[in-house]
Design an enzyme around this catalytic site. Structure first.
Site, mmCIF file in Angstrom:
data_model
loop_
_atom_site.group_PDB
_atom_site.id
_atom_site.type_symbol
_atom_site.label_atom_id
_atom_site.label_comp_id
_atom_site.label_asym_id
_atom_site.label_seq_id
_atom_site.Cartn_x
_atom_site.Cartn_y
_atom_site.Cartn_z
ATOM 1 N N HIS A 142 0.829 -1.198 0.000
ATOM 2 C CA HIS A 142 0.000 0.000 0.000
ATOM 3 C C HIS A 142 0.870 1.257 0.000
ATOM 4 O O HIS A 142 1.467 1.614 1.008
ATOM 5 C CB HIS A 142 -0.923 -0.017 1.230
ATOM 6 C CG HIS A 142 -1.885 1.123 1.245
ATOM 7 N ND1 HIS A 142 -2.118 1.906 2.347
ATOM 8 C CD2 HIS A 142 -2.674 1.629 0.272
ATOM 9 C CE1 HIS A 142 -3.003 2.840 2.056
ATOM 10 N NE2 HIS A 142 -3.354 2.694 0.804
ATOM 11 N N GLU A 154 2.833 0.481 3.421
ATOM 12 C CA GLU A 154 2.296 -0.525 4.338
ATOM 13 C C GLU A 154 2.330 -1.873 3.610
ATOM 14 O O GLU A 154 1.742 -2.011 2.541
ATOM 15 C CB GLU A 154 0.864 -0.172 4.752
ATOM 16 C CG GLU A 154 0.795 1.013 5.704
ATOM 17 C CD GLU A 154 -0.626 1.474 6.009
ATOM 18 O OE1 GLU A 154 -0.881 1.911 7.132
ATOM 19 O OE2 GLU A 154 -1.484 1.411 5.106
#
Ligand SMILES: NC(=O)c1ccc[n+]([C@@H]2O[C@H](COP(=O)([O-])OP(=O)(O)OC[C@H]3O[C@@H](n4cnc5c(N)ncnc54)[C@H](O)[C@@H]3O)[C@@H](O)[C@H]2O)c1
Length: 596
Positions: A142, A154
């Site tokens: 992410h 992430e």
């Protein structure tokens, strides 16, 4: 040995995909960039070109490096072009069925060892992974918007993601110059789980005309030091994407009403107002995709004259109180050329306040921000008194006494008797209803809130609070005074927390709840908000600075006034306060500060 990624594929070249292509190509990795149609492919190519051209113009990228970067990118329509890449990152719209279809197709097209990654913000990586025959090679990567700028990634592992896949992706993030936090598959991961309740709340403030878009954004930028305000950020994220993320988080995250998308969002998406990418969202942009905001029908007039429309002339200001805020406010008015009458409860207190103002002004001189003559002139404008009677001829009173309603009400009743007609009476309360204070006088139309931030001489923001009885002239006067002080005055309604605290503290409280649930660590949560969202401090750093007791008190007020279940103070916050761990001031809060 970490796996070598020499070619990666990116599916979907919208807001995120185009940026992700740039990140890889900048770091010497070949990219196969895929879209659904030729026109969409051209848009993606144009976004990449625009972004890299801007980097060259800003001197952040050499022309030769830009050209080499572009040579590394191969554009194609359709997933078949991804047959020999080592890793694919999918960045198509936030719909589970679409992503599942794409993953099933990628599973068929790509080599068996290829890692398949999704850039989803809120959907279950696990649910996406089971659309393939290789869920152990599916992972979430992410990125944050704009991908070339934001440092955080992430990395989301599911219960079946193979550990070596996680390790390979972590090593890849490091190669890209990113900082990764690795977490489990939960709606919104760290950053969005903490961000989107706040963004949605800001939209609801705008929808209910609680404050203007400019004032909501200015409040969060200037009051919290955020790189952009929440509505400008919604425009950057894309309102369609934000809607889908909220909707998914609402459904996956325990039906927290704060994630139920505000109705206005859906209307704007339906009307094609998607934010920057469509040229219009909360703001209007020069053209689709441009970051440049242009004036529109809702843009407030910029001239001082328009700002002061209906404002009363203010020359002499009374400041009541002897604490930190009163001291700072006296300095601010005196420096800006106002005549100031300081009223405290005794000449001893006045002498202390006078000393504190002198010390602060002297610091300004030492730092070269103020000449000695300016300092002397400022001090010369202040008169010191221990009786309210000296406020008989001032044009504005700013009250900054203890945060207790009974005390403030008694004071305002006295001011009502002493002050001449037409005076604007302002309270600096940060948590009490201004209307309660106003109704202690016979002139509620002249009463406003002037919520300064600490330290008042430094912080550029003042919240101007108008009650349902405040006159437009009193509001205009307060706003004009803020401008004359060199501060930005943002106008808002009389609700608990005004703009800044109402948007900030629930987010801090949510971070405590996330820590309490053991989803992540204080360090990783702080990192995520700083590196993913550009916050100047992480939530736990900020809580320790503000004080856990102060934060808990504000959160309780918000909860009591709005009765929003999601605003209930986190039990961990209550326990730390009970234990006397109040933050830096007691050398221990979320972190131990005894050795620093
Ligand atoms: N916008 C953000 O700030 C942000 C941040 C982090 C992650 N994300 C996530 O990234 C993903 C993409 O979001 P976005 O904001 O870039 O969306 P977007 O709407 O800007 O772009 C999506 C792109 O995917 C393309 N596309 C659609 N179907 C396709 C298909 N079958 N094959 C190939 N391409 C296809 C579209 O043409 C479009 O260009 C979402 O999962 C979102 O949640 C978004």
């Amino acid at each position: 040995m970490a796996r070598e990624f020499s070619t990666v594929g990116v599916v979907g070249l919208g807001t995120m995909g185009a940026g992700i292509v740039e990140v890889f190509a900048r770091n010497g990795i070949d990219v196969v960039a895929v879209e659904i149609s030729a026109p969409a492919l051209e848009r993606g190519r144009a976004t990449l070109k625009g972004s890299t051209d801007r980097a060259v113009a800003k001197g952040k990228l050499a022309e030769a490096d830009r050209d080499a970067l572009h040579e590394r990118v191969h554009f194609a329509v359709g997933l078949d072009a991804l047959h020999s890449v080592d890793l694919v990152i999918e960045a198509v719209p936030e719909h589970l069925d679409l992503k599942q279809r794409i993953f099933a197709e990628l599973d068929r097209v790509c080599r068996p060892e290829t890692i398949l990654a999704t850039n989803t913000s809120s959907l279950s990586v696990t649910e996406i992974s089971v659309a393939t025959s290789r869920p152990n090679q599916v992972i979430g990567i992410h990125f944050f918007n704009p991908a070339p700028v934001m440092k955080l990634v992430e990395v989301v592992r599911t219960v079946v993601t193979a550990p070596e896949v996680v390790a390979d992706v972590e090593a890849l993030c490091a190669r890209l110059g990113k900082v990764d936090v690795t977490i489990n598959d939960r709606a919104g991961f760290i950053a969005n789980a903490l961000l989107f309740g706040y963004l949605n709340h800001a939209v609801s403030m705008f929808e209910s005309h609680y404050a203007t878009r400019e004032d909501i954004d200015a409040a969060m930028k200037l009051g919290c030091g955020l790189p952009m305000g929440p509505l400008a950020l919604m425009d950057l994220i894309g309102l369609d994407t934000a809607y889908e993320i909220l909707d998914t988080m609402y459904r996956r995250g325990g039906r927290d009403r704060r994630h139920a998308p505000v109705p206005l969002l859906k209307q704007m998406v339906t009307a094609g107002l998607l934010g920057r990418k469509s040229g219009r969202g909360f703001y209007t942009y020069e053209r689709p995709g441009s970051p440049v905001v242009v004036p529109d029908g809702a843009t407030p007039p910029a001239t001082d004259a328009a700002l002061a429309d209906g404002a009363r002339a203010i020359a002499k200001v009374g400041v009541v109180g002897s604490g930190t805020m009163a001291t700072g406010i006296i300095e601010v008015f005196a420096k800006a050329g106002y005549e100031v009458v300081s009223v405290t409860r005794g000449m001893e207190k006045s002498a202390k306040v006078c000393e504190a103002v002198k010390t602060s002004l002297n610091k300004g001189v030492v730092r070269g921000k103020l000449t000695e003559a300016d300092r002397d002139a400022a001090l010369g404008r202040i008169s010191w008194s221990a009786t309210l009677d000296h406020l008989a001829d001032v044009d504005l009173v700013v009250e900054a006494v203890v945060e207790e309603l009974s005390v403030k009400k008694a004071l305002f009743a006295s001011l009502d008797e002493i002050c001449k007609p037409g005076v604007v009476l302002a309270t600096t309360t940060s948590s009490l209803p201004v209307i309660d204070v106003a109704m202690a006088t016979q002139r509620p139309a002249d009463v406003v809130g002037l919520h300064f931030f600490n330290p008042a001489p430094v912080m550029p923001l003042v919240e101007v609070v108008r009650t349902i009885r405040t006159s437009p002239e009193a509001t205009a006067t307060a706003r004009a005074v803020c401008a004359a002080l060199g501060k930005t005055g943002v106008v808002c309604g009389d609700r608990s927390g005004f703009i800044v605290n109402a948007l900030l503290f629930p987010y801090l409280n949510d971070a405590v709840k996330m820590l309490e649930a053991s989803y992540s660590t204080a360090d990783d949560i702080d990192h995520a908000m700083k590196l993913g969202c550009g916050y100047p401090m992480g939530p736990f750093e900020l809580l320790d600075v503000v004080g856990l007791d102060v934060s808990l008190a504000i959160q309780r007020e918000l909860y009591l006034e709005l009765r929003e279940p999601g605003f209930a103070p986190a039990p961990l916050l209550e326990h730390l306060v009970t234990a006397g761990y109040l933050g830096r001031k007691t050398r221990r809060g979320f972190r131990d500060h005894s050795h620093r």
